[in-house]
Design an enzyme around this catalytic site. Structure first.
Site, PDB file in Angstrom:
ATOM      1  N   CYS A  20       0.857  -1.183   0.000  1.00  0.00           N
ATOM      2  CA  CYS A  20       0.000   0.000   0.000  1.00  0.00           C
ATOM      3  C   CYS A  20       0.890   1.228   0.000  1.00  0.00           C
ATOM      4  O   CYS A  20       1.687   1.421   0.926  1.00  0.00           O
ATOM      5  CB  CYS A  20      -0.920  -0.001   1.220  1.00  0.00           C
ATOM      6  SG  CYS A  20      -1.889   1.508   1.374  1.00  0.00           S
ATOM      7  N   CYS A  23      -4.844   6.544  -3.190  1.00  0.00           N
ATOM      8  CA  CYS A  23      -4.181   5.246  -3.335  1.00  0.00           C
ATOM      9  C   CYS A  23      -2.817   5.503  -3.965  1.00  0.00           C
ATOM     10  O   CYS A  23      -2.734   5.895  -5.133  1.00  0.00           O
ATOM     11  CB  CYS A  23      -5.011   4.299  -4.199  1.00  0.00           C
ATOM     12  SG  CYS A  23      -4.207   2.708  -4.522  1.00  0.00           S
TER      13      CYS A  23
END
EC number: 5.1.1.7
Length: 279
Positions: free
Chosen positions: A75, A224
């Protein structure tokens, strides 16, 4: 035993950070992570991140449980938050500005900059269909501007793995995308056996992209990091953008570079501490 935590966010993509350095296994289960991430009955977050001991010569290991209990490989916003969290943990004993962090998506190197931002060497993008993975092309071929049928419409998609899998499609107006309805259809499309993160990109200029994202296992998020990196790579591969650009997400901007020198992708953005507590 009480477990201390710190809540961080990277452009609104928020995480619960746990000091897990005393064990190589997460101190919480995926089911507990689901409860903690609940925004009504828990702390509220897009995921729980554990700072574990390093592996294979790295400084630390990062593991993540998404808000649905699934475990992603990596991530981008999360690793920036982890870098800030590690700096907090080390305090006065900290003697470095960067960390080599082992993830399921490979080794990542976040660097704490003097202006408070975090720059991350995200590594080399993986472009072959077998590396995504997807069935949209033979395993040894790239997936660039390939048609994909979703919800009765043909979308032109490019796929990039930045430690986790992404499907990028370029649109005229990202604000017009009905993300809540179309996002799950991309995520669970049979062409993506491990599910997929999906980015909808509007090219404003060659050095400025607007992005909305549906994250695998988390749904709609404000940002993101790996998706921003994958989107710039997709833009370069399709001739739509430069190798350095600002990617504007609902939570704010990230600076992304796909270096011509070493072919690695670099992401720069904030990581902000929100509060600390005990479970």
């Amino acid at each position: 035993m009480a477990i201390e935590f710190t809540k961080y966010h990277g452009l609104g993509n928020d995480f619960i950070l746990i000091d897990n350095r005393s064990s190589s296994l997460p101190v919480l289960t995926p089911e507990q992570a689901i409860q903690l991430c609940d925004r009504h009955f828990g702390i509220g977050a897009d995921g729980v991140i554990f700072a574990l001991p390093g592996e294979n010569g790295t400084d630390y290991t990062m593991r993540i449980f998404n808000s649905d209990g699934s475990e992603p490989e990596m991530c981008g916003n999360g690793i920036r938050c982890l870098a800030g969290f590690l700096a907090d943990l080390e305090g006065q004993s900290r003697n470095k500005d960067s960390y080599r962090i082992h993830t399921l998506g490979g080794v990542m190197t976040p660097q704490l900059l003097s202006d408070g931002l975090v720059k991350v060497d995200m590594g080399l993008p993986r472009l072959l269909a077998g590396e995504i993975p997807t069935t949209l092309a033979p395993v040894e071929e790239k997936v660039i501007s390939v048609p994909l049928e979703v919800a009765g419409k043909t979308w032109e998609v490019t796929c990039v793995n930045m430690g986790n899998p992404h499907c990028i499609t370029f649109v005229e107006d990202v604000a017009a995308i009905e993300l809540e309805s179309i996002g799950p259809k991309f995520e669970h499309h049979p062409a993506f056996p491990q599910r997929i993160n999906t980015e909808f990109i509007q090219v404003v200029r060659r050095d400025y992209l607007k992005m909305r994202v549906w994250e695998r296992g988390a749904g709609i998020t404000l940002a993101c990091g790996t998706g921003a990196c994958a989107s710039l790579v997709a833009g370069v591969l399709t001739g739509k953008c430069d190798r350095t650009a600002t990617v504007e997400l609902p939570g704010g901007p990230l600076q992304i570079e796909w270096s011509e020198i070493d072919q690695r992708v670099y992401m720069t953005g904030p990581a902000e501490r929100v509060f600390t507590g005990k479970l």
